[in-house]
Write an enzyme that holds these catalytic residues in place. Structure first.
Site, PDB file in Angstrom:
ATOM      1  N   ASP A 172       0.991  -1.521   0.217  1.00  0.00           N
ATOM      2  CA  ASP A 172      -0.099  -0.068   0.180  1.00  0.00           C
ATOM      3  C   ASP A 172       0.864   1.276  -0.034  1.00  0.00           C
ATOM      4  O   ASP A 172       0.898   2.349  -0.989  1.00  0.00           O
ATOM      5  CB  ASP A 172      -1.236  -0.309   1.188  1.00  0.00           C
ATOM      6  N   TYR A 173       2.636   1.327   0.521  1.00  0.00           N
ATOM      7  CA  TYR A 173       3.087   2.566   0.812  1.00  0.00           C
ATOM      8  C   TYR A 173       3.645   2.503  -0.216  1.00  0.00           C
ATOM      9  O   TYR A 173       3.447   3.544  -0.595  1.00  0.00           O
ATOM     10  CB  TYR A 173       3.656   2.224   2.230  1.00  0.00           C
TER      11      TYR A 173
END
Length: 401
Positions: A172-173
């Site tokens: 996600d990051y």
């Protein structure tokens, strides 16, 4: 009260319709460098991230940092009146970031083509698990399954145990970084080259897969299916995790023959540089366990700080494996302002990661922690689309905001 923004993106306004981590993190990165980000959330509920741990006294501790620098507007996009308000906000915005399942915005009469009627230059970044096209596009998209789909999870762990997923939302990051990169590229094309608005389509799994050149090349040319293994095995030798005499763990790598030469000198093992079993990376890889074992035995003769100082002197790439407690007390993190402190209305002072990267002329800035739900409703609706107080109150009563 939000402080004055600074950074190279001052003047850019973003509507962040997304939830959880990947797309919102991208919007936060842009806000760190001056973009005005309006986070659009469901009334009463808000972003699901507000309900994720860890907590202290009922306060979500991820929210202040991950949603920093944003303004919160509650708006129910299922409601026709909410859709009308969003379209008016699009008139005054540069960029829309969303991560609904494909077809959701279209169902709400908020497709890109419909929104372009209100602002032909608007850019839309769409983040989903598997992209807007392809047979898997309708699937639910979350970071951990998408990480497995990308090929990354297959590589992680030991051969005699199950594959290991990352212990935090790594994919996600990484996707958030792609969101910020894509936003800047699309804005540059539009504003510096006289281009148009456009759609940017990102599948979560693609962010990780893009980093897999080595995997693609080896399978394409050698038909090698790389199996899971710990550390950097298969790339360089020696490399891996080693334990010191005083029980601390370190990571050491020698990604080139020149770095191995420095390590050999530091170990007082110049003989290895002439020994046909060890003198090049390719032959050391054939004796990976043996070479790592020689280094492991030598490392065990040293305490952590002594070894770090010794190998730093020789220019050998090494680092202690830091816990967050180590990081909080590390002088380098302090000197680089990697951890900053902000005021929170209920928690008092809270620490969070600083702004990265550092710009010499237009540095970014953290102006406020993640906002309370709907904290900026009246400011946004009054300033951007000119709603009067009685209309705002009516929208509240209808559940639109």
């Amino acid at each position: 009260m939000i402080q004055q923004r600074s950074g190279p993106l001052v003047g850019i306004r973003i509507l962040d319709l997304s939830t959880m981590i990947a797309a919102p993190y991208g919007a936060t990165l842009l806000s760190d460098f001056g973009a005005e980000v309006i986070k659009v959330e469901m009334p009463c509920k808000g972003d699901s991230l507000r309900s994720m741990g860890p907590f202290k006294d009922g306060e979500p501790l991820r929210w202040p940092g991950l949603a920093r620098n944003k303004k919160s507007l509650t708006l129910d996009l299922h409601h026709e009146e909410g859709q009308k308000i969003l379209k008016q906000l699009v008139r005054e915005s540069d960029l829309i970031i969303e991560n609904f399942r494909p077809g959701t915005l279209e169902k709400w009469n908020l497709s890109y083509e419909q929104l372009k009627q209100y602002n032909e230059k608007v850019i839309m970044i769409r983040v989903t698990g598997y992209g807007q096209t392809g047979p898997y596009s309708p699937k639910a998209g979350f970071g951990t399954p998408a990480t497995a789909f990308s090929g990354y999870t297959y590589l992680q762990g030991y051969s005699d145990r199950p594959p290991i997923s990352p212990s935090f939302s790594l994919l996600d990051y990484i996707t958030g970084v792609y969101v910020a990169f894509a936003a800047c590229a699309a804005l540059y094309y539009r504003d510096a080259q006289g281009g148009e608005g456009q759609i940017v389509d990102i599948g979560l799994y693609e962010s990780m897969f893009r980093m897999m050149e080595f995997l693609v090349a080896d399978y394409d040319q050698n038909e090698v299916v790389k199996e899971r293994s710990p550390g950097l095995s298969g790339h360089s030798s020696p490399a891996g995790t080693f334990q010191t005499k005083d029980g601390h763990w370190l990571v050491l790598v020698t990604s080139s023959d020149s770095t191995f030469a420095r390590l050999a000198k530091a170990m007082n093992r110049d003989d290895m540089l002439k020994d046909e079993r060890y003198y090049t990376n390719s032959v050391r890889l054939e004796r990976f366990e043996e070479t790592n074992g020689i280094v492991a035995d030598w490392v065990k003769l040293w305490n952590r700080q002594e070894l770090l100082a010794h190998l730093d002197e020789y220019g050998v790439p090494i680092s202690a494996i830091n816990s967050i407690e180590d990081i909080f007390s590390d002088p380098h993190y302090k000197a680089r302002e990697n951890i900053i402190e902000m005021s929170h209305p209920r928690l008092g002072n809270v620490k969070m990661p600083g702004v990265v990267p550092k710009f010499s002329e237009t540095p970014g800035k953290v102006t406020n922690v993640g906002p309370d739900l709907g904290e900026h409703n009246e400011e946004i609706l009054t300033d951007m689309i000119g709603l009067k107080e009685d209309k705002i109150q009516a929208l509240k009563q209808q559940g639109v905001i």
